[in-house]
Motif scaffolding. Structure first.
Motif, PDB file in Angstrom:
ATOM      1  N   ILE A  37       0.808  -1.014  -0.048  1.00 51.69           N
ATOM      2  CA  ILE A  37      -0.036  -0.043   0.106  1.00 51.69           C
ATOM      3  C   ILE A  37       0.921   1.308  -0.150  1.00 51.69           C
ATOM      4  O   ILE A  37       1.747   1.414   0.869  1.00 51.69           O
ATOM      5  CB  ILE A  37      -0.858   0.065   1.164  1.00 51.69           C
ATOM      6  N   LEU A  38       0.808   2.037  -1.104  1.00 50.81           N
ATOM      7  CA  LEU A  38       1.398   3.162  -1.014  1.00 50.81           C
ATOM      8  C   LEU A  38       0.374   4.353  -0.881  1.00 50.81           C
ATOM      9  O   LEU A  38      -0.389   4.512  -1.558  1.00 50.81           O
ATOM     10  CB  LEU A  38       2.253   3.322  -2.630  1.00 50.81           C
ATOM     11  N   TYR A  39       0.699   5.031   0.177  1.00 50.24           N
ATOM     12  CA  TYR A  39       0.075   6.219   0.972  1.00 50.24           C
ATOM     13  C   TYR A  39       0.978   7.581   0.313  1.00 50.24           C
ATOM     14  O   TYR A  39       1.965   7.584   1.072  1.00 50.24           O
ATOM     15  CB  TYR A  39      -0.454   6.103   2.093  1.00 50.24           C
ATOM     16  N   LEU A  40       0.279   8.534  -0.114  1.00 52.22           N
ATOM     17  CA  LEU A  40       0.769   9.769  -0.492  1.00 52.22           C
ATOM     18  C   LEU A  40      -0.135  10.799  -0.084  1.00 52.22           C
ATOM     19  O   LEU A  40      -1.227  10.773  -0.274  1.00 52.22           O
ATOM     20  CB  LEU A  40       1.096   9.939  -1.860  1.00 52.22           C
ATOM     21  N   ASN A  41       0.490  11.789   0.906  1.00 51.63           N
ATOM     22  CA  ASN A  41      -0.159  13.080   1.084  1.00 51.63           C
ATOM     23  C   ASN A  41       0.409  14.105   0.249  1.00 51.63           C
ATOM     24  O   ASN A  41       1.563  14.413   0.459  1.00 51.63           O
ATOM     25  CB  ASN A  41      -0.146  13.561   2.573  1.00 51.63           C
ATOM     26  N   LEU A  42      -0.254  14.418  -0.839  1.00 55.34           N
ATOM     27  CA  LEU A  42       0.299  15.616  -1.781  1.00 55.34           C
ATOM     28  C   LEU A  42       0.481  16.859  -1.106  1.00 55.34           C
ATOM     29  O   LEU A  42       0.932  17.894  -1.989  1.00 55.34           O
ATOM     30  CB  LEU A  42      -0.368  15.317  -3.123  1.00 55.34           C
ATOM     31  N   LEU A  50       6.121  18.939  -6.709  1.00 57.74           N
ATOM     32  CA  LEU A  50       5.987  17.953  -7.802  1.00 57.74           C
ATOM     33  C   LEU A  50       5.226  18.408  -8.693  1.00 57.74           C
ATOM     34  O   LEU A  50       4.179  18.882  -8.521  1.00 57.74           O
ATOM     35  CB  LEU A  50       5.523  16.740  -6.966  1.00 57.74           C
ATOM     36  N   GLN A  51       5.283  17.874  -9.998  1.00 52.55           N
ATOM     37  CA  GLN A  51       4.491  18.322 -11.125  1.00 52.55           C
ATOM     38  C   GLN A  51       3.982  16.929 -11.979  1.00 52.55           C
ATOM     39  O   GLN A  51       4.490  15.928 -11.513  1.00 52.55           O
ATOM     40  CB  GLN A  51       5.164  18.978 -12.301  1.00 52.55           C
ATOM     41  N   HIS A  52       2.953  16.963 -12.530  1.00 53.67           N
ATOM     42  CA  HIS A  52       2.275  15.737 -13.325  1.00 53.67           C
ATOM     43  C   HIS A  52       3.302  15.178 -14.053  1.00 53.67           C
ATOM     44  O   HIS A  52       3.070  13.829 -14.099  1.00 53.67           O
ATOM     45  CB  HIS A  52       0.999  16.053 -13.817  1.00 53.67           C
ATOM     46  N   ASP A  53       4.118  15.910 -14.596  1.00 51.43           N
ATOM     47  CA  ASP A  53       4.867  15.066 -15.409  1.00 51.43           C
ATOM     48  C   ASP A  53       6.048  14.388 -14.925  1.00 51.43           C
ATOM     49  O   ASP A  53       7.000  13.679 -15.476  1.00 51.43           O
ATOM     50  CB  ASP A  53       5.633  16.135 -16.630  1.00 51.43           C
ATOM     51  N   ASN A  54       6.413  14.605 -13.600  1.00 57.34           N
ATOM     52  CA  ASN A  54       7.404  13.553 -12.862  1.00 57.34           C
ATOM     53  C   ASN A  54       6.906  12.920 -11.762  1.00 57.34           C
ATOM     54  O   ASN A  54       7.762  12.745 -10.794  1.00 57.34           O
ATOM     55  CB  ASN A  54       8.497  14.946 -12.605  1.00 57.34           C
ATOM     56  N   PRO A  72       3.311  -2.936  -7.576  1.00 51.51           N
ATOM     57  CA  PRO A  72       2.351  -2.627  -6.045  1.00 51.51           C
ATOM     58  C   PRO A  72       1.006  -2.883  -6.349  1.00 51.51           C
ATOM     59  O   PRO A  72       0.416  -2.827  -7.491  1.00 51.51           O
ATOM     60  CB  PRO A  72       2.556  -1.301  -5.625  1.00 51.51           C
ATOM     61  N   ARG A  73       0.751  -3.180  -5.339  1.00 52.89           N
ATOM     62  CA  ARG A  73      -0.927  -3.925  -5.568  1.00 52.89           C
ATOM     63  C   ARG A  73      -2.046  -2.821  -5.269  1.00 52.89           C
ATOM     64  O   ARG A  73      -3.078  -2.807  -5.692  1.00 52.89           O
ATOM     65  CB  ARG A  73      -1.366  -5.103  -4.569  1.00 52.89           C
ATOM     66  N   ARG A  74      -1.684  -1.793  -4.548  1.00 46.18           N
ATOM     67  CA  ARG A  74      -2.766  -0.814  -4.054  1.00 46.18           C
ATOM     68  C   ARG A  74      -1.811   0.391  -3.927  1.00 46.18           C
ATOM     69  O   ARG A  74      -0.632   0.594  -3.501  1.00 46.18           O
ATOM     70  CB  ARG A  74      -3.213  -1.265  -2.546  1.00 46.18           C
ATOM     71  N   PHE A  75      -2.652   1.440  -4.410  1.00 46.47           N
ATOM     72  CA  PHE A  75      -2.002   3.014  -4.347  1.00 46.47           C
ATOM     73  C   PHE A  75      -3.271   3.716  -3.611  1.00 46.47           C
ATOM     74  O   PHE A  75      -4.154   3.623  -4.149  1.00 46.47           O
ATOM     75  CB  PHE A  75      -1.722   3.534  -5.628  1.00 46.47           C
ATOM     76  N   ILE A  76      -2.862   4.314  -2.556  1.00 47.24           N
ATOM     77  CA  ILE A  76      -3.604   5.204  -2.044  1.00 47.24           C
ATOM     78  C   ILE A  76      -3.008   6.700  -2.253  1.00 47.24           C
ATOM     79  O   ILE A  76      -2.081   6.699  -1.402  1.00 47.24           O
ATOM     80  CB  ILE A  76      -3.973   4.946  -0.263  1.00 47.24           C
ATOM     81  N   ALA A  77      -3.712   7.691  -2.564  1.00 47.36           N
ATOM     82  CA  ALA A  77      -3.239   8.878  -2.924  1.00 47.36           C
ATOM     83  C   ALA A  77      -4.191   9.975  -2.198  1.00 47.36           C
ATOM     84  O   ALA A  77      -5.442   9.892  -2.283  1.00 47.36           O
ATOM     85  CB  ALA A  77      -2.879   9.354  -4.207  1.00 47.36           C
ATOM     86  N   PHE A  78      -3.598  10.822  -1.468  1.00 45.84           N
ATOM     87  CA  PHE A  78      -4.513  12.022  -1.046  1.00 45.84           C
ATOM     88  C   PHE A  78      -4.024  13.350  -1.344  1.00 45.84           C
ATOM     89  O   PHE A  78      -2.667  13.650  -1.089  1.00 45.84           O
ATOM     90  CB  PHE A  78      -4.526  11.693   0.654  1.00 45.84           C
ATOM     91  N   SER A  79      -4.676  14.257  -1.626  1.00 46.49           N
ATOM     92  CA  SER A  79      -4.161  15.577  -2.215  1.00 46.49           C
ATOM     93  C   SER A  79      -5.266  16.483  -1.687  1.00 46.49           C
ATOM     94  O   SER A  79      -6.413  16.250  -2.094  1.00 46.49           O
ATOM     95  CB  SER A  79      -3.899  15.411  -3.699  1.00 46.49           C
ATOM     96  N   THR A  80      -4.859  17.664  -1.408  1.00 46.82           N
ATOM     97  CA  THR A  80      -5.573  18.772  -0.812  1.00 46.82           C
ATOM     98  C   THR A  80      -5.463  19.771  -1.868  1.00 46.82           C
ATOM     99  O   THR A  80      -5.980  20.816  -1.622  1.00 46.82           O
ATOM    100  CB  THR A  80      -5.623  19.213   0.411  1.00 46.82           C
ATOM    101  N   LYS A  81      -4.336  19.577  -2.966  1.00 46.93           N
ATOM    102  CA  LYS A  81      -4.171  20.532  -3.781  1.00 46.93           C
ATOM    103  C   LYS A  81      -4.009  20.038  -5.343  1.00 46.93           C
ATOM    104  O   LYS A  81      -3.666  18.812  -5.497  1.00 46.93           O
ATOM    105  CB  LYS A  81      -2.857  21.283  -3.424  1.00 46.93           C
ATOM    106  N   PRO A  82      -4.416  20.683  -6.379  1.00 47.09           N
ATOM    107  CA  PRO A  82      -4.100  19.977  -7.717  1.00 47.09           C
ATOM    108  C   PRO A  82      -2.644  19.982  -8.096  1.00 47.09           C
ATOM    109  O   PRO A  82      -1.880  20.959  -7.552  1.00 47.09           O
ATOM    110  CB  PRO A  82      -4.840  21.154  -8.574  1.00 47.09           C
ATOM    111  N   ILE A  83      -2.398  18.932  -8.975  1.00 49.17           N
ATOM    112  CA  ILE A  83      -0.729  18.774  -9.145  1.00 49.17           C
ATOM    113  C   ILE A  83      -0.972  19.001 -10.735  1.00 49.17           C
ATOM    114  O   ILE A  83      -1.770  18.684 -11.349  1.00 49.17           O
ATOM    115  CB  ILE A  83      -0.311  17.553  -8.782  1.00 49.17           C
TER     116      ILE A  83
END
Length: 83
Positions: A37-42, A50-54, A72-83
């Protein structure tokens, strides 16, 4: 559902992060290893530029920690701002 994305959107302070943490806990309870499980708080300041192209740098960092998890089997991403 396998192969489908779970997206949680909404206004500030309405439980999106709590829901995502509950989802991660449910996945772990069903036998999914934490390393799958990969969790990201953007909103994290370290990811501010971080930009969408990288976005690949995130995967490379993950794979450097878990080289055996190239798929990886699961990705969990959290963002409160657009990238």
């Amino acid at each position: 559902m396998p192969g489908k994305a779970t997206v949680c959107i909404g206004v500030r302070r309405r439980g999106k992060s709590t829901f995502m943490f509950q989802l991660m806990k449910k996945l772990q309870g069903s036998g999914v290893a934490r390393q799958n499980i990969l969790y990201l708080n953007l909103f994290d300041a370290r990811l501010h530029d971080l930009q969408h192209d990288n976005l690949g740098v995130i995967l490379e960092a993950y794979f450097s920690l878990y080289p055996e998890k190239r798929t990886p089997r699961r990705f969990i991403a959290f963002s409160t701002k657009p990238i």
